[in-house]
Write an enzyme that holds these catalytic residues in place. Structure first.
Site, mmCIF file in Angstrom:
data_model
loop_
_atom_site.group_PDB
_atom_site.id
_atom_site.type_symbol
_atom_site.label_atom_id
_atom_site.label_comp_id
_atom_site.label_asym_id
_atom_site.label_seq_id
_atom_site.Cartn_x
_atom_site.Cartn_y
_atom_site.Cartn_z
ATOM 1 N N GLU A 69 43.214 45.051 29.318
ATOM 2 C CA GLU A 69 44.020 45.049 30.543
ATOM 3 C C GLU A 69 44.779 43.727 30.550
ATOM 4 O OE1 GLU A 69 44.294 47.488 32.617
ATOM 5 O OE2 GLU A 69 42.562 48.738 32.167
ATOM 6 N N CYS A 109 48.804 40.674 38.086
ATOM 7 C CA CYS A 109 49.311 41.345 36.883
ATOM 8 C C CYS A 109 50.228 42.500 37.256
ATOM 9 C CB CYS A 109 48.150 41.842 36.034
ATOM 10 S SG CYS A 109 47.008 42.882 36.933
HETATM 11 P P1 NAD Z 1 43.304 34.428 29.467
HETATM 12 O O1 NAD Z 1 43.719 35.394 28.429
HETATM 13 O O2 NAD Z 1 43.662 33.015 29.303
HETATM 14 O O3 NAD Z 1 41.717 34.442 29.679
HETATM 15 C C1 NAD Z 1 41.009 35.608 30.051
HETATM 16 C C2 NAD Z 1 39.557 35.446 29.667
HETATM 17 O O4 NAD Z 1 39.440 35.421 28.248
HETATM 18 C C3 NAD Z 1 38.896 34.158 30.155
HETATM 19 O O5 NAD Z 1 37.601 34.460 30.605
HETATM 20 C C4 NAD Z 1 38.861 33.284 28.913
HETATM 21 O O6 NAD Z 1 37.836 32.339 28.902
HETATM 22 C C5 NAD Z 1 38.630 34.324 27.839
HETATM 23 N N1 NAD Z 1 39.086 33.957 26.497
HETATM 24 C C6 NAD Z 1 40.036 33.059 26.137
HETATM 25 N N2 NAD Z 1 40.215 33.068 24.803
HETATM 26 C C7 NAD Z 1 39.359 33.992 24.306
HETATM 27 C C8 NAD Z 1 39.113 34.489 22.996
HETATM 28 N N3 NAD Z 1 39.770 34.040 21.921
HETATM 29 N N4 NAD Z 1 38.187 35.464 22.852
HETATM 30 C C9 NAD Z 1 37.541 35.958 23.925
HETATM 31 N N5 NAD Z 1 37.734 35.531 25.190
HETATM 32 C C10 NAD Z 1 38.642 34.561 25.378
HETATM 33 O O7 NAD Z 1 43.889 35.037 30.828
HETATM 34 P P2 NAD Z 1 43.863 34.403 32.293
HETATM 35 O O8 NAD Z 1 44.848 33.276 32.334
HETATM 36 O O9 NAD Z 1 42.459 34.144 32.710
HETATM 37 O O10 NAD Z 1 44.408 35.601 33.188
HETATM 38 C C11 NAD Z 1 45.751 35.812 33.496
HETATM 39 C C12 NAD Z 1 46.284 36.977 32.702
HETATM 40 O O11 NAD Z 1 45.513 38.138 32.981
HETATM 41 C C13 NAD Z 1 47.711 37.348 33.084
HETATM 42 O O12 NAD Z 1 48.444 37.634 31.928
HETATM 43 C C14 NAD Z 1 47.528 38.615 33.912
HETATM 44 O O13 NAD Z 1 48.649 39.452 33.928
HETATM 45 C C15 NAD Z 1 46.360 39.243 33.247
HETATM 46 N N6 NAD Z 1 45.675 40.183 34.129
HETATM 47 C C16 NAD Z 1 45.753 41.519 33.823
HETATM 48 C C17 NAD Z 1 45.136 42.443 34.656
HETATM 49 C C18 NAD Z 1 45.179 43.907 34.352
HETATM 50 O O14 NAD Z 1 44.363 44.628 34.892
HETATM 51 N N7 NAD Z 1 46.068 44.396 33.505
HETATM 52 C C19 NAD Z 1 44.443 42.002 35.799
HETATM 53 C C20 NAD Z 1 44.403 40.649 36.070
HETATM 54 C C21 NAD Z 1 45.019 39.740 35.219
#
Ligand code: NAD
Length: 490
Positions: free
Chosen positions: A235, A269
């Site tokens: 997502e 998002c």
């Molecule tokens: P992010 O990708 O930076 O981090 C998300 C999670 O992944 C965090 O818990 C982080 O610690 C973890 N993470 C980071 N690197 C990783 C790796 N290499 N392997 C595994 N886990 C890892 O995202 P964010 O800044 O926390 O969230 C914002 C983003 O999320 C925006 O792009 C937003 O659009 C998206 N989002 C999407 C939805 C949806 O349902 N489509 C909902 C909410 C947010």
């Protein structure tokens, strides 16, 4: 080595440290998943009705503690308490729906076996995967991960949840409250930590990863899981368009598009980032959104809070600067609107389609409004993006017709974001917005695999699955196929 390290969570309004949490090590993540495996076997032995009872107890406890949860969401994300409360209540609604509908959706199904196999019965069962790893973002720290956690648990799995490093407290509280109702230890465990803890979860013995976050990280998660053929739900981000047709209710469109773009400081998002408005109503729409936007301001007590993740401010600034340098005009705000930790609303007009404010996810309280000559141009531009999460259409008569031409997972007609609050419909995107679905029956099925069971009811003289197959059986099957399937040629 266990969890020796810790990291701090911060209040994004003040920058003050809120609390320290374990930075869970790789070894501890692996051990947690092993413990969850035992729990998943015990959980699978529960009847669907018993599982429902446990989850509804959790639901009642979360409801009882909704103020505590909302206060923590507000502290960690900076969003207004009213938004935090709404978020928590929506998450509770999804948990209740998943708990109540799992038995019906996932129960065994009989399938017709077909004329040639009339002596067989055929059925499909939906089997829990085992242990599901959930990795969450910070922008909706309870609503977003609960879209996976509740559906995975209701489908009979154990869950290990890695919350965002920006909102570890909300994750830890969810785990603590589950512990109070859980009949089994380690059924739902929260592993707080920095990104490396997420990496470890993708490399652990989980049976599926449900990831919510940026597209960039999603690709790394998918690559890591692919090495062991672990399936993933992704997502990711979006660049959601709003189409305002000539027959739109312009007051409604202006009110909803503004809220969708600015609420939660634009960190949604499925929030609006682009508007395509028909030329014939563009002036009126722009005038209406301007009047409303002038009353919206960020702040600790404002319409919305700060950027939760300070580094996002650079992205927002760069998108505004890029649009300005390419010729966009400012209806509201300017290139000086980013005032850390807040961003004043920015609405830009005539934004070139090749500027990053149109092509990349901004994730800030900004909106690009472009005029179009026709609905077909609006649809083409709406689809001309690498993202495909959600969209909104404002039209009194043509909403469905327009919606069906949009390349995205969810569309709201004459509303915004409404689908997220309807538990019975799936949520998810296409293209760089990800794949797989949470919520609704599809969200339950996502955390199971289909197991087909066929059974011979009685033996017939014609056998096909044997070395005893006769020339008569060969003739019979050819004749039967001709009879059944040759009509299409007329
Ligand atoms: P992010 O990708 O930076 O981090 C998300 C999670 O992944 C965090 O818990 C982080 O610690 C973890 N993470 C980071 N690197 C990783 C790796 N290499 N392997 C595994 N886990 C890892 O995202 P964010 O800044 O926390 O969230 C914002 C983003 O999320 C925006 O792009 C937003 O659009 C998206 N989002 C999407 C939805 C949806 O349902 N489509 C909902 C909410 C947010």
């Amino acid at each position: 080595m266990s969890t020796l390290n810790t990291f701090s969570s911060h209040n994004p309004n003040s920058g003050a440290i809120l609390a320290d949490y374990p930075n869970t090590s790789r070894e501890e993540v692996f051990a947690t998943v092993d413990r969850a495996r035992t729990a998943s076997q015990q959980w699978q032995a529960f009847s669907p009705r018993e599982r429902k009872k446990v989850l509804l107890r959790w639901c009642a406890l979360l409801t009882q503690e909704v103020e505590q949860i909302a206060a923590l969401i507000k502290e960690e994300t900076g969003k207004p308490i009213s938004d935090a409360t709404l978020e928590a209540t929506l998450a509770i609604g999804h948990l209740a729906w998943a708990a109540k509908n799992a038995e019906k959706v996932l129960g065994p199904q009989h399938r017709p076996s077909g004329l040639l196999m009339f002596n067989m019965s055929a059925s499909v069962e939906h089997v829990p995967l085992g242990v599901v790893g959930v990795i969450g973002p910070w922008n909706y720290p309870i609503f977003t991960p609960m879209g996976s956690i509740s559906y995975a648990l209701a489908a009979g799995n154990a869950v290990v949840f890695k919350p965002s490093e920006y909102t570890p407290g909300v994750g830890a509280l969810l785990g603590k409250l589950f512990h109070q109702v859980s009949p089994i230890p380690h059924l739902f465990t929260v592993v707080t930590g920095l990104p490396e803890t997420g990496v470890a979860l993708t490399e652990s013995a989980v049976d599926k990863i449900s990831f919510t976050g940026s597209t960039r990280t999603a690709k790394k998660v998918a690559a890591s899981c692919a090495t062991r053929m672990v399936p993933v739900v992704l997502e990711c981000g979006g660049k959601d368009p709003v189409i305002v047709a000539a027959d739109a209710d312009l007051d409604l469109a202006a009110e909803y598009a503004l809220w969708s773009a600015m609420s939660n400081a634009g960190q949604t998002c499925i929030g609006a980032e682009r508007v395509y408005v028909l030329e014939s109503v563009a002036d009126a729409f722009i005038a209406k959104i301007k009047v409303r936007a002038e009353k919206v301001h960020p702040g600790a007590q404002g319409s919305y809070g700060p950027a939760t993740m300070p580094s996002q401010l650079n992205v927002i600034q760069s998108h505004i600067d890029d649009a300005a340098s390419k010729g966009a005009h400012f209806l509201i705000g300017s290139t000086d609107s980013v005032k850390a930790p807040y961003v004043e609303p920015v609405i830009m007009l005539d934004v070139p389609e090749n500027s990053t404010a149109i092509t990349e996810e901004t994730f800030g309280p900004t909106l690009a409004i472009n005029r179009v000559a026709s609905i077909s141009e609006a649809i083409t531009l709406a689809n001309a993006t690498r993202y495909g999460l959600a969209a909104s259409v404002f039209s009194k008569r043509h909403g469905k017709e327009i919606s069906r031409q949009l390349q995205c997972g969810m569309v709201s007609i004459n509303s915004v974001i409404a689908f997220a609050a309807i538990a019975s419909v799936p949520f998810g995107g296409v293209k760089d917005s990800g794949y797989g679905r949470i919520h609704g029956p599809e969200g339950l099925l996502e955390f199971t695999y289909a197991r087909t069971i066929v059974k011979q009811l009685f033996k017939i003289p014609l056998v096909f699955t044997s070395f005893e197959r006769t020339p008569f059986a060969d003739k019979f099957i050819k004749a039967a196929v001709r009879l059944l399937h040759s009509k299409g040629l007329g």
